[in-house]
Design a protein around this motif. Structure first.
Motif, PDB file in Angstrom:
ATOM      1  N   SER A 271       6.349  12.447   6.531  1.00 17.56           N
ATOM      2  CA  SER A 271       5.982  11.072   7.151  1.00 17.56           C
ATOM      3  C   SER A 271       6.002  11.400   8.673  1.00 17.56           C
ATOM      4  O   SER A 271       5.242  11.006   9.419  1.00 17.56           O
ATOM      5  CB  SER A 271       6.555   9.942   6.561  1.00 17.56           C
TER       6      SER A 271
ATOM      7  N   ASP B 142      -0.812   9.496   4.317  1.00 19.93           N
ATOM      8  CA  ASP B 142       0.709   9.758   4.032  1.00 19.93           C
ATOM      9  C   ASP B 142       0.776   9.083   2.569  1.00 19.93           C
ATOM     10  O   ASP B 142       0.837   8.127   2.119  1.00 19.93           O
ATOM     11  CB  ASP B 142       1.370   8.764   4.945  1.00 19.93           C
ATOM     12  N   GLU B 143       0.854  10.180   1.496  1.00 22.81           N
ATOM     13  CA  GLU B 143       1.063   9.985   0.289  1.00 22.81           C
ATOM     14  C   GLU B 143       0.108   8.975  -0.114  1.00 22.81           C
ATOM     15  O   GLU B 143       0.644   7.832  -0.654  1.00 22.81           O
ATOM     16  CB  GLU B 143       2.661   9.588  -0.094  1.00 22.81           C
TER      17      GLU B 143
HETATM   18 MG   LIG Z   1       7.140   9.844   3.584  1.00 26.89          MG
END
Ligand SMILES: [Mg+2]
Ligand SMILES: Nc1ncnc2c1ncn2[C@@H]1O[C@H](COP(=O)(O)OP(=O)(O)OP(=O)(O)O)[C@@H](O)[C@H]1O
Lengths: 256, 420, 324
Positions: free
Chosen positions: A57, A177-178
């Motif tokens: 991240s 991000d995910e």
């Molecule tokens: Mg992360």
């Protein structure tokens, strides 16, 4: 679009993101990135994997200056990320981001979520942006929800709105991000399908995800991060079947 | 005595039983409770009878009747009072319209369509009409005062009806117009009250009574709001100088009683400005109230800001919005929704705090009333005045609270991002 | 990374902003201070504390510290401070008890009691404290009969001349007695003090009741059910199971109420009670020493607030530790 003081980079034509030996310390002294490097070409889809806390991240958030960094360099579409605020604004306009928690604006309708930034930042006429926004909602399959508030949608629908919102700014790069980590299992597919459809459209994308099937089908390259570094970079087939690095093997053993 | 937490099984059982059974469950779940209820009923009856006996018999309402204009507007010149009535009329109209539009705006937490007169509104409207009809008789107000009072109530209810009837046909944007009209009306009000620009000037020294109370309270509310938001932002800023500056100001103000700050305003402000160029006492007090309220408001807003997840700011920034744009368009609207109840609580406290102005010699509602009580002509009739004042203040404060709760329900709780 | 002009550098900008704000504040404060010094010296009132030692020339009606008109301003202010502290301590205890009772009454099975608690809170919170204090003093306490007509029970007598309470004196229990010179009792409170206490206790008590109610409501309903399944009964559940858990929420709320009580006590002059603020006002009127008097006032109230916060923080730590 590039800020005037940056000479156009020589490789502008095919390199979209160039991160070199990026090092970052959080204010508490923790070093989250230890010389991470990555090159993303125009139109390429790169998937970043890695254990929790490895700095995935943090790394992609440096690409649109949500996090600063202390050493190394990052260039996005020929604009070098510096501490110049004008430069940062320029990069944020060109880089869209989709978050794990969607981060839709709950006090605005879906349509207003999409039109807010293009009207204010790009200074485009509202009517035109609304037309485009409705087309985008159509494309992610939720045209009929335009007047609703985000709180009235399911998680999968919200994430699709978030993707449409990022697209409405017409970015050159999209960071994820995910995007499916906080979704119920039955909604993961609908979001991944949208992302996959985008990949076919030649948008440059960097996706942090643990979805192996998605990585195999969509990614041009898969990257493994560990302890703030990029450890391995390979085509999906090679990455999942014949990883060179021992740390990658251990990681794959855990998730497969 | 047995106690249970709120949604008790007993309550459910009671709902199903017959009315008599229900009453028994409510008042006498056990023998001890029955005794207690009996005692309480007797006490309440006794108090009610005493009060009624006093209000109908011994009380002499002449003190209120003779001084009604003084209590309402102080020494505002008689010839100019039409301006106040005009303003009151406009305010009543605007209040009615806003009320109606609020109703026409469908409740966010319910799917059903808004109704023209929901039950609560019927009750409130009826109460208002009753109050308008009965109060003038009860207080034996002078004739002109009586019909003006009726006119105000009629205009308010008519505005409420019209807005409720046709408000739904208006586009959503038009609703925002109401929010713009209030400040405009406020400025117009200041002009009507103070004069100038073609109207005869009425100096602040002549404003008094309820007029002064409402003016001071609304002035301080209006100005303390932006100040409080700025202070709250400062307190949450990552820049140490701004943060510590805001903390120091907020804690200093919150540490001192208001009366000492008003004391500072009256006795020291004159020394702080060059050559004794000090504003009128009323304005000095108004500014002290504003600066005071801002510190408390800042704390309310801060709790709201803390409830907005950091992801909201990040999302706004990553879309290319600038920091000020992100704050104004994304973070602050959400924070204010969360902070609304606390903020209204502070506004109610502020309205009550205006009574302290009477301690520094200003003739606000309480100050005027105390002046009347000190008049030998009305000696021994302070109870009547206190009762009227209590009812007035209670009405203002309680309706602020009710309005905020209605607004809160209309703002969807889901419209604030939740932390996961 | 270089070539960025400093006025657009995101590392520099925050400091620029701070420097700008700091400078502006500094300039304004400096301007106010020069005005203050110039105006004060023009009026011959430059900061000095000598007046504190001069005889006050006014009397105080009711003090813990022996005081008469020939004593100094300093002693007068101290006597006022002690009176303020006395009010705060009594009102703090009283309002806590009242608040606790009313807060618990909100959970009574008796609907009437619940309703009464609600009415009391809504009534008191929406009427200004100053109005209530004036009401208690002028309408209730000053209207009390005196002499043989005074209201009261053996242990407590309410009269226009004050409150008379039974207690120990000369080593034995004594009730209030009506003598030729008026009522006599071991404990005597003036009507001013009694009215102020009543007003503060009923007002702050309503806010504390809300704090207590919120605290009790924050304890999950499962706790009540678990306790009654163990065979405990209403009052026992409340005392042993629920209240200890509710305290965690109640204590921080109480701190705020106690501090606002301390500040509210400054309205004592509405009841004719001589607290710190009313002494300070008289002092200002006689000496004209506005700045010094204000400094004394602010410092005193700040100290009281800090004292309350510190004590309550200690209590809070105790409550939170017991939780584990
Ligand atoms: Mg992360
Ligand atoms: N604001 C912060 N301050 C200090 N340390 C932080 C901060 N944010 C993250 N870290 C630390 O930096 C490291 C990298 O965090 P990051 O969020 O980038 O990991 P990640 O690879 O995205 O992990 P995950 O898969 O759990 O999301 C972690 O060890 C984390 O504890």
């Amino acid at each position: 679009m590039a800020a005037p003081m940056n000479p156009p980079s020589p490789c502008r034509s095919d390199v979209m993101i160039q991160a070199e030996a990026v090092e970052k310390w959080y204010p508490n002294g923790f070093q989250a990135l230890r010389g991470a490097s990555l090159t993303v070409n125009r139109g390429e889809v790169v998937v970043i994997m890695g254990p929790s806390g490895s700095g995935k991240s943090t790394f992609i958030r440096t690409f649109n200056a949500l996090e600063d960094f202390q050493k190394g360099s990052i260039t996005v579409d020929g604009i070098a990320l510096s501490n110049d605020v004008r430069n940062i604004d320029a990069i944020r306009r060109e880089v869209g981001m989709v978050f794990q928690q969607f981060n839709l604006f709950p006090h605005l309708t879906v349509l207003e979520n999409l039109t807010l930034a293009p009207v204010l930042v790009r200074k485009r006429p509202r009517a035109e942006v609304e037309l485009q926004a409705r087309a985008l909602l159509e494309r992610v399959g939720i045209a009929e929800q335009a007047e609703k508030f985000p709180g009235q949608l399911s998680g999968g629908q919200q994430q699709r709105v978030a993707i449409a919102r990022a697209l409405c700014m017409e970015p050159r790069v999209l960071l994820f991000d995910e995007p499916t980590s906080s979704l119920d299992p039955e909604m993961v597919r609908e979001v991944l399908d949208v992302i996959q459809a985008l990949a076919a459209d030649d948008i440059t994308m960097v996706v942090v995800t643990h979805e192996v099937r998605f990585a195999r089908q969509v990614a041009h390259r898969v990257v493994l991060m560990d302890q703030g570094e990029v450890v391995e970079e390979a085509e999906p087939e090679t990455f999942f079947t014949a990883p060179r690095h021992e740390r990658t093997q251990r990681f794959l053993e855990q998730i497969l | 005595m047995r106690k249970r937490s709120a949604p008790s099984p007993i309550a459910f059982a009671a709902a199903a039983a017959s009315p008599l059974k229900r009453l028994q469950r409510q008042l006498a779940p056990s023998a001890a409770d029955a005794l207690l209820s009996l005692g309480l009923v007797a006490l309440i009856l006794w108090a009610a009878l005493q009060l009624l006996g006093w209000a109908m018999g011994r009380a002499d309402w002449a003190v209120v009747q003779l001084n009604s204009m003084l209590l309402l507007v102080g020494r505002y010149p008689l010839a100019e009072q039409w301006r106040l009535w005009l303003l009151a009329l406009l305010l009543a109209l605007q209040a009615g319209l806003s009320w109606g539009l609020l109703r026409a705006w469908p409740r966010a937490d319910r799917r059903e369509q808004a109704r023209l007169w929901p039950r609560h509104d019927r009750i409130a409207g009826l109460l208002l009409a009753l109050l308008a009809l009965l109060l003038p008789f009860a207080l034996h107000l002078a004739g002109p005062l009586q019909w003006r009072w009726w006119l105000l109530a009629a205009v308010l209810l008519a505005g409420r009806w019209a807005a409720g009837r046709w408000g739904q046909q208006l586009p959503r944007r038009a609703l925002k117009l109401v929010a713009v009209l209030w400040p405009l009306l406020y400025l117009l009000g200041f002009w009507l009250i103070g004069g100038g620009l073609g109207l005869a000037a009425v100096s602040p020294g002549d404003w008094g009574g309820l007029l002064l109370t409402l003016l001071m309270a609304s002035f301080a509310m209006a100005l303390s709001f932006p100040l409080g938001v700025l202070l709250a932002l400062g307190r949450r800023s990552s820049l140490p100088l701004l943060r510590w500056g805001s903390v120091a100001y907020i804690e200093f103000i919150r540490g001192a009683p208001l009366i000492t700050l008003l004391f500072v305003g009256q006795n020291i402000l004159g020394f702080l400005l060059p050559g004794g160029a000090s504003p009128d006492r009323i304005w000095r007090a108004a500014w002290v109230l504003t600066l005071f309220a801002a510190a408390y408001l800042a704390e309310a807003v801060r709790s709201g800001l803390a409830a907005v997840p950091p992801g909201q700011l990040e999302a706004a920034r990553s879309l290319g919005l600038s920091q000020p744009q992100s704050m104004v368009l994304v973070v602050i609207p959400q924070a204010l929704r969360v902070a609304l109840p606390a903020m209204v609580g502070q506004f109610i406290a502020l309205l009550q705090d205006t009574t302290l102005l009477s301690l520094i010699g200003l003739l606000d509602l309480l100050g005027t009333a105390r002046g009347i009580m000190a008049n030998p002509e009305f000696l021994g009739h302070s109870s009547e005045l206190y009762l009227v004042l209590a009812v007035l203040y209670w009405g203002c404060c309680a309706s602020l609270g009710l309005g905020s709760r209605a607004l809160e329900r209309r703002l969807d709780p889901r419209s604030v991002a939740s932390r996961r | 990374m270089n070539g960025t002009p400093w006025w657009r550098d995101r590392r520099v900008l925050p400091w620029l902003l701070q420097a700008g704000v700091g400078l502006a504040v500094l300039v304004v404060v400096a301007w106010l201070m020069t005005n203050l010094v110039r105006n004060l010296s023009a009026a011959g009132l430059l900061l000095s504390w000598r007046w504190l030692g001069q005889p006050a020339g006014f009397d105080l009606s009711e003090t813990l510290l022996p005081f008469n008109a020939s004593m100094s301003y300093g002693r007068a202010l101290l006597a006022g401070l002690l009176n303020t502290l006395r009010v705060i301590v009594f009102a703090l205890v009283g309002s806590s008890l009242l608040g606790l009772l009313v807060g618990m009454a909100a959970f009574s099975r008796n609907g009437l009691l619940r309703g009464l608690a609600r009415v009391y809170v809504e009534l008191v919170r929406n009427v200004p404290l100053l109005l209530q204090l004036l009401f208690w003093y002028f309408v209730v306490f000053l209207a009390l009969p005196d002499g043989a007509a005074a209201l009261g029970w053996p242990a407590l007598v309410l009269a226009k001349s004050g409150l008379y309470i039974a207690g120990f004196a000369d080593g034995r229990w004594q009730l209030p007695q009506l003598l030729a010179s008026g009522w006599q009792a071991p404990v005597h409170l003036s009507v001013e003090f009694a009215a102020l206490l009543t007003g503060l206790i009923t007002y702050i008590g309503a806010f504390i009741a809300e704090v207590v109610r919120g605290g009790i409501a924050s304890v999950p309903a499962g706790q009540w059910e678990a306790a009654s399944s163990l065979g405990l009964h209403g009052a026992a559940i409340l005392r042993h199971i629920v209240l200890p858990q509710a305290l965690r929420v109640i204590v921080p709320g109480l701190t705020n109420q106690y501090i606002s009580l301390a500040k509210a006590s400054s309205l004592a002059l509405a009841c004719g009670f001589t607290d710190l603020y009313s002494v300070a006002e008289t002092t200002l009127n006689q000496t004209g020493r506005a700045v010094e008097v204000v400094l004394v006032l602010l410092a005193a109230y700040l100290a009281i607030d800090l004292l309350i916060s510190a004590a309550m923080n200690g209590l809070n730590r105790l409550v939170q530790v017991r939780e584990r």
